[in-house]
Design a protein around this motif. Structure first.
Motif, PDB file in Angstrom:
ATOM      1  N   ILE A  48      -3.189 -22.482  -7.282  1.00 30.31           N
ATOM      2  CA  ILE A  48      -3.358 -23.471  -6.209  1.00 30.31           C
ATOM      3  C   ILE A  48      -2.265 -24.542  -6.238  1.00 30.31           C
ATOM      4  CG2 ILE A  48      -5.005 -24.905  -7.551  1.00 30.31           C
ATOM      5  CD1 ILE A  48      -5.233 -24.247  -3.748  1.00 30.31           C
ATOM      6  N   TYR A  72       0.674 -23.189  -4.614  1.00 30.63           N
ATOM      7  CA  TYR A  72       0.449 -23.087  -3.167  1.00 30.63           C
ATOM      8  C   TYR A  72       0.698 -24.428  -2.482  1.00 30.63           C
ATOM      9  CZ  TYR A  72      -1.579 -21.888   1.327  1.00 30.63           C
ATOM     10  OH  TYR A  72      -1.759 -21.667   2.670  1.00 30.63           O
ATOM     11  N   TYR A  73       0.177 -25.522  -3.080  1.00 30.15           N
ATOM     12  CA  TYR A  73       0.378 -26.841  -2.488  1.00 30.15           C
ATOM     13  C   TYR A  73       1.866 -27.203  -2.445  1.00 30.15           C
ATOM     14  CZ  TYR A  73      -4.665 -27.688  -2.720  1.00 30.15           C
ATOM     15  OH  TYR A  73      -6.021 -27.617  -2.551  1.00 30.15           O
ATOM     16  N   LYS A  74       2.605 -26.809  -3.495  1.00 31.86           N
ATOM     17  CA  LYS A  74       4.044 -27.114  -3.527  1.00 31.86           C
ATOM     18  C   LYS A  74       4.795 -26.324  -2.450  1.00 31.86           C
ATOM     19  CE  LYS A  74       4.130 -28.548  -8.328  1.00 31.86           C
ATOM     20  NZ  LYS A  74       4.311 -28.124  -9.733  1.00 31.86           N
ATOM     21  N   GLN A 103       3.446 -25.369   0.360  1.00 31.72           N
ATOM     22  CA  GLN A 103       3.072 -26.042   1.613  1.00 31.72           C
ATOM     23  C   GLN A 103       3.923 -27.288   1.834  1.00 31.72           C
ATOM     24  OE1 GLN A 103      -1.201 -26.527   0.992  1.00 31.72           O
ATOM     25  NE2 GLN A 103      -1.550 -25.157   2.715  1.00 31.72           N
ATOM     26  N   LYS A 104       4.152 -28.032   0.738  1.00 31.49           N
ATOM     27  CA  LYS A 104       4.949 -29.251   0.818  1.00 31.49           C
ATOM     28  C   LYS A 104       6.389 -28.925   1.232  1.00 31.49           C
ATOM     29  CE  LYS A 104       6.147 -33.179  -2.063  1.00 31.49           C
ATOM     30  NZ  LYS A 104       6.225 -33.603  -3.476  1.00 31.49           N
ATOM     31  N   TYR A 134       2.914 -28.237   8.975  1.00 23.23           N
ATOM     32  CA  TYR A 134       2.424 -27.118   8.175  1.00 23.23           C
ATOM     33  C   TYR A 134       2.506 -25.841   9.020  1.00 23.23           C
ATOM     34  CZ  TYR A 134       0.771 -30.449   4.695  1.00 23.23           C
ATOM     35  OH  TYR A 134       0.702 -31.431   3.726  1.00 23.23           O
ATOM     36  N   ASN A 193      -0.997 -21.148   5.887  1.00 25.25           N
ATOM     37  CA  ASN A 193      -1.111 -22.311   6.772  1.00 25.25           C
ATOM     38  C   ASN A 193      -1.832 -21.968   8.071  1.00 25.25           C
ATOM     39  OD1 ASN A 193       0.007 -24.216   5.106  1.00 25.25           O
ATOM     40  ND2 ASN A 193       2.059 -24.058   5.963  1.00 25.25           N
ATOM     41  N   ARG A 233      -5.384 -24.604   6.630  1.00 26.41           N
ATOM     42  CA  ARG A 233      -4.094 -24.158   6.079  1.00 26.41           C
ATOM     43  C   ARG A 233      -4.293 -23.096   4.989  1.00 26.41           C
ATOM     44  NH1 ARG A 233      -3.015 -29.908   6.925  1.00 26.41           N
ATOM     45  NH2 ARG A 233      -3.219 -30.418   4.727  1.00 26.41           N
TER      46      ARG A 233
END
Ligand SMILES: [Ca+2]
Length: 166
Positions: free
Chosen positions: A74, A77-79, A81-82, A91, A137, A142
């Protein structure tokens, strides 16, 4: 460590020592990404804004010695997305390397890593035979959804970072 009693073994010893010190240097090095790539957890990622089909996007990544990105956890995944947010200012719905085109319901990453972590939207994948590629996303959550591979979307490529002197 090795005998240096003859010229022959001395040369060999030198060679072994060189390999040995190269190995030590490798441990001291930190992973490196070339210009245009962003380092995340020892891999280099790149957002490709040009919309392409999933296969075209994968082929494009391979032309840069990469694959469409796999996602291992996770935090990663957030990185990713960033990175997409930074590059596209939102996004954006984006192709990553998941596909069940080979066998329905059997999801694989195109880079060959195990398909363990998932972030499917609720009710996804709906495992339609016509939807075999993974877009991230998707909608407000997302999250991930399966989608027709021929649709044109931006993509994220990933490859291993090169070690250099840190
Ligand atoms: Ca499918």
């Amino acid at each position: 460590m090795l005998s240096t009693s003859t010229t022959r073994s001395s040369n060999r010893s030198l060679h072994v020592n060189c390999l040995f010190s190269a190995e030590i240097n490798l441990e001291k090095r930190s992973p490196y990404c070339s210009s245009g790539w962003t380092r995340i957890n020892g891999r280099c990622f790149r957002y490709i804004a040009t919309p392409m089909s999933w296969s075209r996007a994968e082929k494009n990544c391979r032309s840069m010695n990469a694959n469409l990105a796999s996602v291992q956890n996770i935090g990663e995944y957030y990185k990713i997305q960033k990175l997409i947010l930074m590059r596209s200012n939102k996004y954006t719905e984006t192709w990553i390397g998941g596909s069940d085109a080979q066998q329905e319901r059997l999801w694989l990453w195109s880079d060959g890593t195990p398909f363990r972590f998932t972030f499917w939207c609720s009710g996804k994948p709906n495992n339609l035979r016509t939807q075999n590629c993974l877009r991230m996303n998707y909608r407000g959550q997302r999250c991930w959804a399966d989608f027709q591979c021929y649709y044109l979307r931006p993509s994220v490529c990933a490859k291993k970072a090169w070690p250099i002197l840190g």
